[in-house]
Design a protein around this motif. Structure first.
Motif, PDB file in Angstrom:
ATOM      1  N   THR A  61       0.905  -1.127  -0.078  1.00 57.04           N
ATOM      2  CA  THR A  61      -0.103  -0.137  -0.121  1.00 57.04           C
ATOM      3  C   THR A  61       0.951   1.445   0.050  1.00 57.04           C
ATOM      4  OG1 THR A  61       0.077  -0.093   2.333  1.00 57.04           O
ATOM      5  CG2 THR A  61      -1.820  -1.058   1.303  1.00 57.04           C
ATOM      6  N   TYR A  62       0.392   2.312  -0.454  1.00 59.15           N
ATOM      7  CA  TYR A  62       1.143   3.753  -0.877  1.00 59.15           C
ATOM      8  C   TYR A  62       0.327   4.676  -0.053  1.00 59.15           C
ATOM      9  CZ  TYR A  62       4.007   0.618  -3.555  1.00 59.15           C
ATOM     10  OH  TYR A  62       4.575  -0.493  -4.116  1.00 59.15           O
ATOM     11  N   LEU A  76      -3.223   5.761  -2.345  1.00 59.17           N
ATOM     12  CA  LEU A  76      -3.085   5.511  -3.733  1.00 59.17           C
ATOM     13  C   LEU A  76      -4.259   4.334  -3.868  1.00 59.17           C
ATOM     14  CD1 LEU A  76      -2.067   5.962  -6.495  1.00 59.17           C
ATOM     15  CD2 LEU A  76      -0.179   4.429  -5.882  1.00 59.17           C
ATOM     16  N   SER A  77      -5.171   4.674  -4.666  1.00 56.95           N
ATOM     17  CA  SER A  77      -6.114   3.603  -5.120  1.00 56.95           C
ATOM     18  C   SER A  77      -6.766   3.749  -6.216  1.00 56.95           C
ATOM     19  CB  SER A  77      -7.299   3.794  -3.766  1.00 56.95           C
ATOM     20  OG  SER A  77      -8.365   2.930  -4.020  1.00 56.95           O
ATOM     21  N   LEU A  78      -7.011   2.552  -7.248  1.00 53.36           N
ATOM     22  CA  LEU A  78      -7.718   2.400  -8.210  1.00 53.36           C
ATOM     23  C   LEU A  78      -9.133   1.992  -8.226  1.00 53.36           C
ATOM     24  CD1 LEU A  78      -4.647   1.530 -10.454  1.00 53.36           C
ATOM     25  CD2 LEU A  78      -5.580   3.969 -10.118  1.00 53.36           C
ATOM     26  N   ASN A  79      -9.927   2.438  -9.031  1.00 57.28           N
ATOM     27  CA  ASN A  79     -11.465   1.916  -8.975  1.00 57.28           C
ATOM     28  C   ASN A  79     -11.479   0.808  -9.788  1.00 57.28           C
ATOM     29  OD1 ASN A  79     -11.815   2.937 -11.553  1.00 57.28           O
ATOM     30  ND2 ASN A  79     -13.276   4.603 -10.646  1.00 57.28           N
ATOM     31  N   SER A  80     -12.632   0.002  -9.975  1.00 58.96           N
ATOM     32  CA  SER A  80     -12.595  -0.982 -11.298  1.00 58.96           C
ATOM     33  C   SER A  80     -12.495  -0.871 -12.457  1.00 58.96           C
ATOM     34  CB  SER A  80     -13.948  -1.717 -10.977  1.00 58.96           C
ATOM     35  OG  SER A  80     -14.904  -0.894 -11.320  1.00 58.96           O
ATOM     36  N   LYS A  81     -12.496   0.374 -12.939  1.00 54.18           N
ATOM     37  CA  LYS A  81     -12.099   1.060 -14.288  1.00 54.18           C
ATOM     38  C   LYS A  81     -10.615   1.196 -14.284  1.00 54.18           C
ATOM     39  CE  LYS A  81     -16.845   2.121 -15.436  1.00 54.18           C
ATOM     40  NZ  LYS A  81     -17.919   3.153 -15.894  1.00 54.18           N
ATOM     41  N   GLY A  82      -9.958   1.462 -13.417  1.00 58.38           N
ATOM     42  CA  GLY A  82      -8.415   1.811 -13.161  1.00 58.38           C
ATOM     43  C   GLY A  82      -8.273   3.123 -13.196  1.00 58.38           C
ATOM     44  N   THR A  97      -6.460  -0.614  -2.611  1.00 54.27           N
ATOM     45  CA  THR A  97      -5.295   0.200  -2.200  1.00 54.27           C
ATOM     46  C   THR A  97      -4.141  -0.735  -2.340  1.00 54.27           C
ATOM     47  OG1 THR A  97      -5.704  -0.198   0.039  1.00 54.27           O
ATOM     48  CG2 THR A  97      -6.692   1.801  -0.655  1.00 54.27           C
ATOM     49  N   HIS A  98      -4.559  -2.168  -2.647  1.00 50.58           N
ATOM     50  CA  HIS A  98      -3.589  -3.263  -2.567  1.00 50.58           C
ATOM     51  C   HIS A  98      -2.762  -3.314  -4.013  1.00 50.58           C
ATOM     52  CE1 HIS A  98      -5.053  -5.163   1.320  1.00 50.58           C
ATOM     53  NE2 HIS A  98      -4.972  -3.839   1.473  1.00 50.58           N
TER      54      HIS A  98
END
Length: 105
Positions: A61-62, A76-82, A97-98
């Motif tokens: 995680t960042y 730092l996190s990305l949703n299901s669409k990136g 977040t992983h």
């Protein structure tokens, strides 16, 4: 299958537990502002520093080193669409977040 060159990032150590994330293709650094929004920065700044933590499940995680949201780290996190999510809505336990760093030669 090789990753798209535009999607390759370089994770460099700034000091123990602190990293900078830089896009290899563009040379921009990943940065987070005080509102938790991610952006690209041509110059390295304090907004570009993230604490890196290896979680129990082996993923990393960042979290922004500089900014917090109501006392909580912003990850730092990305949703299901990136697409990036705002740091204030993220938690260490969220799977979004992983990240799993890979070596690319």
């Amino acid at each position: 299958m090789l990753p798209c060159p535009a999607g390759i990032v370089e994770i460099r150590s700034v000091r123990v537990g602190v990293v900078a994330i830089r896009a290899v293709h563009t040379g921009f650094y990943l940065a987070m502002n005080k509102r938790g929004r991610l952006y690209g920065s041509k110059e390295f700044s304090p907004n570009c520093k993230f604490t890196e933590r290896i979680e129990e499940n082996g993923y990393n995680t960042y979290a922004s080193l500089r900014w917090r949201h109501h006392g909580r780290p912003m990850f730092l996190s990305l949703n299901s669409k990136g697409r990036p999510q705002r740091g204030g809505k993220t938690r260490r336990q969220h799977l979004s977040t992983h990240f799993l760093p890979m070596l690319v030669s």
